[in-house]
Design an enzyme around this catalytic site. Structure first.
Site, PDB file in Angstrom:
ATOM      1  N   ARG A  67       0.843  -1.197   0.000  1.00  0.00           N
ATOM      2  CA  ARG A  67       0.000   0.000   0.000  1.00  0.00           C
ATOM      3  C   ARG A  67       0.879   1.250   0.000  1.00  0.00           C
ATOM      4  O   ARG A  67       2.052   1.215   0.411  1.00  0.00           O
ATOM      5  CB  ARG A  67      -0.934   0.009   1.205  1.00  0.00           C
ATOM      6  CG  ARG A  67      -0.247   0.100   2.552  1.00  0.00           C
ATOM      7  CD  ARG A  67      -1.267   0.027   3.685  1.00  0.00           C
ATOM      8  NE  ARG A  67      -0.662   0.237   4.999  1.00  0.00           N
ATOM      9  CZ  ARG A  67      -0.103  -0.713   5.728  1.00  0.00           C
ATOM     10  NH1 ARG A  67      -0.068  -1.963   5.274  1.00  0.00           N
ATOM     11  NH2 ARG A  67       0.417  -0.438   6.921  1.00  0.00           N
ATOM     12  N   CYS A  69       2.635   4.723   0.841  1.00  0.00           N
ATOM     13  CA  CYS A  69       3.091   5.423   2.040  1.00  0.00           C
ATOM     14  C   CYS A  69       2.292   6.712   2.219  1.00  0.00           C
ATOM     15  O   CYS A  69       2.051   7.452   1.258  1.00  0.00           O
ATOM     16  CB  CYS A  69       4.581   5.739   1.914  1.00  0.00           C
ATOM     17  SG  CYS A  69       5.244   6.752   3.254  1.00  0.00           S
ATOM     18  N   TRP A 431      10.440  21.760 -41.336  1.00  0.00           N
ATOM     19  CA  TRP A 431      10.352  22.552 -40.107  1.00  0.00           C
ATOM     20  C   TRP A 431       9.016  22.309 -39.410  1.00  0.00           C
ATOM     21  O   TRP A 431       8.969  22.050 -38.209  1.00  0.00           O
ATOM     22  CB  TRP A 431      10.486  24.047 -40.397  1.00  0.00           C
ATOM     23  CG  TRP A 431      10.392  24.875 -39.140  1.00  0.00           C
ATOM     24  CD1 TRP A 431      11.407  25.221 -38.306  1.00  0.00           C
ATOM     25  CD2 TRP A 431       9.182  25.392 -38.540  1.00  0.00           C
ATOM     26  NE1 TRP A 431      10.928  25.940 -37.234  1.00  0.00           N
ATOM     27  CE2 TRP A 431       9.560  26.058 -37.343  1.00  0.00           C
ATOM     28  CE3 TRP A 431       7.831  25.369 -38.882  1.00  0.00           C
ATOM     29  CZ2 TRP A 431       8.639  26.689 -36.518  1.00  0.00           C
ATOM     30  CZ3 TRP A 431       6.917  25.986 -38.045  1.00  0.00           C
ATOM     31  CH2 TRP A 431       7.310  26.641 -36.892  1.00  0.00           C
ATOM     32  N   TYR A 435       8.614  20.591 -35.814  1.00  0.00           N
ATOM     33  CA  TYR A 435       8.069  21.352 -34.694  1.00  0.00           C
ATOM     34  C   TYR A 435       6.867  20.629 -34.091  1.00  0.00           C
ATOM     35  O   TYR A 435       6.700  20.572 -32.865  1.00  0.00           O
ATOM     36  CB  TYR A 435       7.668  22.749 -35.166  1.00  0.00           C
ATOM     37  CG  TYR A 435       7.258  23.679 -34.050  1.00  0.00           C
ATOM     38  CD1 TYR A 435       8.206  24.249 -33.214  1.00  0.00           C
ATOM     39  CD2 TYR A 435       5.914  23.983 -33.838  1.00  0.00           C
ATOM     40  CE1 TYR A 435       7.835  25.113 -32.186  1.00  0.00           C
ATOM     41  CE2 TYR A 435       5.525  24.846 -32.820  1.00  0.00           C
ATOM     42  CZ  TYR A 435       6.490  25.405 -31.999  1.00  0.00           C
ATOM     43  OH  TYR A 435       6.114  26.242 -30.977  1.00  0.00           O
ATOM     44  N   ASP A 451      15.409  26.175 -38.698  1.00  0.00           N
ATOM     45  CA  ASP A 451      14.782  27.250 -37.941  1.00  0.00           C
ATOM     46  C   ASP A 451      15.738  28.441 -37.829  1.00  0.00           C
ATOM     47  O   ASP A 451      16.923  28.284 -37.501  1.00  0.00           O
ATOM     48  CB  ASP A 451      14.417  26.740 -36.546  1.00  0.00           C
ATOM     49  CG  ASP A 451      13.708  27.775 -35.715  1.00  0.00           C
ATOM     50  OD1 ASP A 451      12.482  27.887 -35.850  1.00  0.00           O
ATOM     51  OD2 ASP A 451      14.385  28.469 -34.941  1.00  0.00           O
TER      52      ASP A 451
END
Length: 495
Positions: A67, A69, A431, A435, A451
């Protein structure tokens, strides 16, 4: 256990002993004597080595009967950065599960999106993560339920179904198994006060390591589109807000820029949703937008070793590569941004939103719409944009390709296949495709050689395109360093 696995576990134990937060979300520590699993940085007393077992996912630890913490809340740890890097079946599956596909479409739907059989998907996930898609989705549902229990006044029964559980009994059993408390006990006194519906769901979205918040908020502010986005306040105290188009409804996300010092490893976020079933999906999309699952240590180690990038990396620790809250929206915005300035692209986007976006049920400040759906753009005249005919045809073609599935940009999309499909559309070149791959698909290893900002950044740092090969697999982060270097050089000239 093999020698390699033993050495790996020994190194993991060292990380636990030193409470190293760099590994939070990368693996989980389960203690056999207590039945609890934790994140590596848990502040509790370090358990003895012989009592510790390591799991690659929270779902695997839960599946083994441990389980969560209550001190370190391992279910809130940032996700493993590995799934952002990997483009294979497991990486794609993890991203789709995070986006809620298993809850909406089942394991069969997940497998169909990936192009594999359900058996293959289950086998590979279990081999690498120690849990199959059902267990991974169950862990996510449990976390969503805990958030709703502790931050809203929704009735427990409504929370069960909003979190994705098939029945109240399944919900109760899962909460008891994961948190060792009943839903009512987990809610305790932490439920939200009256009036919460207007206040939204408050969240802390964890990240690992340093986070260059100023640069991320600058990046988003410069590109914000009126009607769907806004940034208020001054640098260091900004609030970024945007609308979300979600599977069951719409939403508004608010993310606050943290103070430069004294802040924890999280971003404060508030989500306003028309349907609470969208909570986990909305969280994952905001996390992708702000690149919260990145590993800044791995990025800095690779990029900082390069002589051209050493100084920028040291000057801007934790620089991120922002993704997208909506991949299809980001693709359209990439086309709008072709060969125009950021401000011009934002104006075009605002015009598009006003003409074709879906209005919110009620305006939320300056936020009035969600971004247009691809199918809407496929048949739109787009005369309002005042763009060349060729660019408008590209937008319509892209909208049609996204609507009919010719181009897939969902969380589990194959990045290589998506880029090839994009390049096959008229008007989309390297490009634009790159992108989209970097932002919409969250690829950490894209280099936008064509770019203009990248070229100026390379010149400012005395580097060339060939140097980028050494920056793999983190070239997207290098691109952001180059853009910043180009901006700094321009500012210096203006001074």
């Amino acid at each position: 256990m093999t020698d390699t696995a033993s050495r790996l576990d020994d190194s993991r134990y060292q990380a636990v002993s030193s409470r190293d937060a760099r590994f939070d979300g990368e693996f989980f520590t389960a203690v056999k004597t207590t039945g609890i699993y934790c994140r590596p940085s848990c502040p509790a007393v370090t358990p003895k080595r012989r009592n510790v077992h390591f799991y690659p996912s929270a779902a695997a630890a839960q599946r083994a009967g441990f389980r969560a913490c209550r001190r370190c809340r391992p279910d809130t740890a940032p996700g493993s950065a590995e799934w952002n890097v990997r483009a294979d079946l497991v990486g794609r599956a993890v991203r789709l599960i995070g986006d809620g596909v298993v809850d909406r479409e089942g394991v069969a739907g997940l497998a169909a999106r990936l192009g594999y059989s359900s058996r293959q998907v289950n086998r590979q996930l279990t081999e690498e993560l120690g849990a199959g898609p059902v267990a991974l989705a169950r862990a996510q549902r449990a976390h969503t339920a805990r958030v709703l229990l502790q931050t809203t006044v929704m009735p427990v029964t409504e929370i069960a179904f909003a979190a994705g559980f098939a029945s109240v009994r399944q919900f109760n059993d899962t909460i008891r198994a994961v948190y060792a408390r009943t839903p009512s006990e987990l809610r305790g006194r932490s439920g939200a006060p009256a009036g919460h519906a207007r206040a939204g769901v408050p969240l802390r979205l964890a990240h690992r390591g340093p986070y260059a918040a100023r640069q991320v908020f600058d990046f988003l502010e410069r590109r914000a589109i009126a009607g769907i986005e806004e940034t208020t306040g001054t640098p260091g105290a900004r609030l970024y807000r945007r609308t979300l188009r979600l599977p069951y409804g719409t939403g508004v996300a608010e993310v606050r820029e943290p103070a430069a010092a004294g802040h924890g490893d999280w971003l404060d976020c508030r989500l306003h949703l028309t349907d609470p079933r969208d909570l986990s999906t909305a969280v994952q999309r905001v996390r992708r937008l702000f690149d919260l699952d990145a590993d800044p240590y791995a990025v800095a180690e690779r990029l900082g070793a390069d002589p051209h990038l050493r100084a920028p990396v040291a000057a801007r620790p934790g620089l991120r590569s922002p993704g997208a809250a909506d991949a299809e929206e980001q693709a359209v915005r990439a086309v709008l941004g072709q060969q125009v300035s950021l401000s011009a692209a934002a104006k075009l986007g605002a015009t598009l939103v006003a003409a074709y976006g879906k209005p919110l049920a009620a305006p939320d400040g300056t936020l009035t719409h969600v971004f247009p759906e691809p199918a809407t753009l496929a048949d739109a005249a787009l005369d309002e944009l005042g763009m060349p005919d060729a660019r408008r045809r590209t937008l319509r073609t892209l909208g049609r390709a996204l609507a009919d599935g010719t181009v897939r940009l969902d969380a589990g999309a194959d990045r290589e296949a998506a880029e090839r499909a994009l390049l096959g559309l008229p008007g989309i070149g390297p490009w634009t495709a790159g992108y989209i791959r970097m932002r919409a698909l969250g690829d950490p290893d894209v280099f936008l050689q064509g770019d203009a900002g990248v070229r100026h950044g390379l010149a400012a740092l005395g580097a060339g395109p060939a140097d980028a090969e050494a920056w793999r697999p983190w070239r997207s982060y290098a691109v952001h360093h180059l853009w910043t270097a180009a901006t700094d050089r321009t500012a210096a000239k203006d001074d």
